[in-house]
Design an enzyme around this catalytic site. Structure first.
Site, PDB file in Angstrom:
ATOM      1  N   LYS A 127      -3.894   8.781  -4.078  1.00  0.00           N
ATOM      2  CA  LYS A 127      -3.392   9.254  -2.780  1.00  0.00           C
ATOM      3  C   LYS A 127      -4.048  10.562  -2.336  1.00  0.00           C
ATOM      4  O   LYS A 127      -4.538  10.681  -1.222  1.00  0.00           O
ATOM      5  CB  LYS A 127      -1.876   9.502  -2.845  1.00  0.00           C
ATOM      6  CG  LYS A 127      -1.015   8.295  -3.087  1.00  0.00           C
ATOM      7  CD  LYS A 127       0.466   8.645  -2.995  1.00  0.00           C
ATOM      8  CE  LYS A 127       1.003   9.476  -4.141  1.00  0.00           C
ATOM      9  NZ  LYS A 127       1.010   8.760  -5.432  1.00  0.00           N
ATOM     10  N   ASN A 150       2.498  15.423   0.561  1.00  0.00           N
ATOM     11  CA  ASN A 150       2.731  15.658  -0.852  1.00  0.00           C
ATOM     12  C   ASN A 150       1.734  16.676  -1.415  1.00  0.00           C
ATOM     13  O   ASN A 150       1.768  17.001  -2.583  1.00  0.00           O
ATOM     14  CB  ASN A 150       2.592  14.315  -1.588  1.00  0.00           C
ATOM     15  CG  ASN A 150       3.450  14.237  -2.828  1.00  0.00           C
ATOM     16  OD1 ASN A 150       4.437  14.949  -2.953  1.00  0.00           O
ATOM     17  ND2 ASN A 150       3.070  13.390  -3.749  1.00  0.00           N
ATOM     18  N   HIS A 197       7.411   5.640 -12.007  1.00  0.00           N
ATOM     19  CA  HIS A 197       8.682   6.202 -11.503  1.00  0.00           C
ATOM     20  C   HIS A 197       9.800   5.164 -11.495  1.00  0.00           C
ATOM     21  O   HIS A 197      10.698   5.229 -10.664  1.00  0.00           O
ATOM     22  CB  HIS A 197       8.516   6.732 -10.069  1.00  0.00           C
ATOM     23  CG  HIS A 197       7.402   7.706  -9.910  1.00  0.00           C
ATOM     24  ND1 HIS A 197       7.323   8.874 -10.656  1.00  0.00           N
ATOM     25  CD2 HIS A 197       6.311   7.716  -9.104  1.00  0.00           C
ATOM     26  CE1 HIS A 197       6.234   9.547 -10.295  1.00  0.00           C
ATOM     27  NE2 HIS A 197       5.601   8.872  -9.371  1.00  0.00           N
TER      28      HIS A 197
END
Length: 472
Positions: A127, A150, A197
């Site tokens: 990302k 982020n 996650h």
């Protein structure tokens, strides 16, 4: 508070959940808009007290050591992205009919009229690099832009600050997307999907669903990875605006409506006239740094989003040439006695390590750390033919050792028990002993770092320092 702009915050009772990187700017922004802000935080340590004092001086109420109880009169919760959906605070909010937004949702709702478009990127890995490449390409096209979300600039700062942008390159995590129900990007990409996650999301399905939210309401392009069917499935399921297109990227020859690679060139068969017959050269593979397969995929995804925004091919090439990757992402540290030493400390999960290992033919692999519930069989089975040896460090190294025993029993393994700061130097020395000229000693841990190091940066620094000591 339905969707669209909330113009009147005066006197609204807003609870901000979590201090942290996003909580403090959110509390300040809301307070500045006239809301009555209460911050709740689980921790009550020195750092939290320092942040609390700063906010209290402005007139914000802060409650440390209790992040579970819903403050009386709360009309909206703005949560830090990392707070898990199963926290008691959110159950209480649900029962009371109080909406929960993340910092991204707040930023989206606070945009000024005529604000910058968002080009959004998510995925398990790649990302940050993709968003930075995208920003570099947009800059090369003469657009006012920033890499936000982020990474880098906080989205709230970008939306509320004085700087005016034409378009934003936005990195979004699955956590952030979970709490951003009304986000609608101009175009968006999901780079890849691998288990990560899962302790937070509860299941792979829930994780994928949150990632897929990035496509909701896209206007121009939903960019997906042709090598990762799950990303294409998310495009199929998305509710997009009429005329929005599915655009694939591939490391092979692209079909119509795809970007790909032909004879050392990055080419576009999506944003060209007569895409059945024509392709537009965008850049050379050599313009991508480093030119590892997964990084070429990142470049193609960035190019696809930029092209969706109408950027010319020349800006794609210039932007990729101007881009310098962050530290600890497949960074070549040194060559010692004909062996290359490469720091990919950022490979904190199996999917990232898999991409890293695939970039080299013969590897002495340094791996281990905190597994975060991951399993290593698939990773080791795929990499077995490339492994000259393995040096294992960290708390959950036994999981990797067992996978090596099952799928690569002939590969020599050094298992290091020590967890002190000198462990990395010993790991590098052991790797040197196993390596032959032409090999690559690769730090691609496939695990988080916090069992031994403050973060993956510190782990990568320790590796680089150890390599320099070898060279000396």
């Amino acid at each position: 508070m339905g969707s669209g702009q909330v113009t009147d915050w005066q006197g609204k009772h807003v609870t901000v959940a979590g201090l942290g990187v996003s909580g403090v700017p959110a509390a300040k922004a809301l307070h500045g808009l006239g809301a009555k802000v209460t911050v709740v935080n689980d921790g009550d340590d020195a750092r939290a007290r320092e942040q609390a004092a700063e906010l209290e001086a402005l007139g914000v109420t802060v409650r440390l050591g209790d992040g579970d109880t819903l403050p009386h009169g709360t009309e909206l919760i703005v949560t830090a992205p990392g707070w898990r959906p199963d926290k008691p605070l959110f159950a209480a909010a649900d029962a009371a009919g109080v909406p929960v937004w993340g910092d991204v949702e707040l930023a989206w709702r606070l945009r000024k009229p005529g604000a910058a478009d968002w080009l959004a990127v998510t995925g398990t890995n790649g990302k940050t690099t993709t968003v930075q490449m995208l920003a570099s390409i947009l800059e090369a096209a003469g657009l006012r832009t920033a890499a936000v979300g982020n990474i880098g600039v906080s989205l709230l700062d970008a939306v509320l600050g004085d700087e005016e942008y034409d378009v934003l390159a936005v990195e979004l995590s699955s956590y952030q997307l979970h709490w951003a129900p009304s986000l609608r990007a101009h175009s968006a990409a999901v780079l890849n999907l691998a288990p990560d996650h899962l302790d937070w999301h509860g299941s792979m399905e829930a994780y994928a669903k949150d990632k897929g939210r990035i496509y909701e309401g896209n206007r121009v392009a939903c960019v997906y990875n042709t090598a990762d069917k799950a990303t294409e499935d998310l495009v199929r399921e998305a509710d997009v605006e009429e005329g929005c297109r599915a655009i694939g990227f591939t490391l092979g020859t692209p079909g119509p409506s795809q970007l790909g690679v032909v004879e050392g060139l990055l080419v576009d068969r999506a944003f060209v006239e007569n895409r059945q017959k024509n392709a537009q050269e965008l850049a050379e593979v050599a313009d991508v740094k480093p030119a590892a397969p997964h990084n070429i995929a990142n470049a193609l995804a960035a190019a696809a989003l930029a092209r969706a925004y109408g950027v010319p091919a020349s800006a794609v090439r210039e932007g990729l040439r101007n881009f310098t990757p962050d530290a600890h992402r497949i960074a070549h540290v040194a060559d010692v006695d004909g062996v290359a030493y490469v720091d990919d400390s950022k490979a904190t999960n199996t999917h990232a390590a898999q991409a890293s290992l695939a970039a080299y033919d013969s590897v002495v692999w340094i791996a281990g750390g905190l597994a975060k519930g991951a399993t290593f069989d698939e990773l080791v089975a795929e990499a077995a033919g490339r492994l000259r040896g393995a040096v294992l460090i960290g708390r959950d190294r036994a999981l990797i050792r067992e996978a090596l025993a099952r799928h690569a029993p002939e590969v020599p393994v050094v298992d290091l028990e020590r967890t002190d700061t000198g462990a990395m130097l010993q790991a590098v020395r052991e790797a040197r002993r196993l390596a032959r000229p032409g090999d690559t000693v690769l730090l691609a841990p496939a695990c988080a770092s916090m069992d031994m190091f403050a973060n993956y940066n510190k782990r990568g620094d320790a590796f680089a320092q150890a390599v320099r000591e070898l060279g000396a």
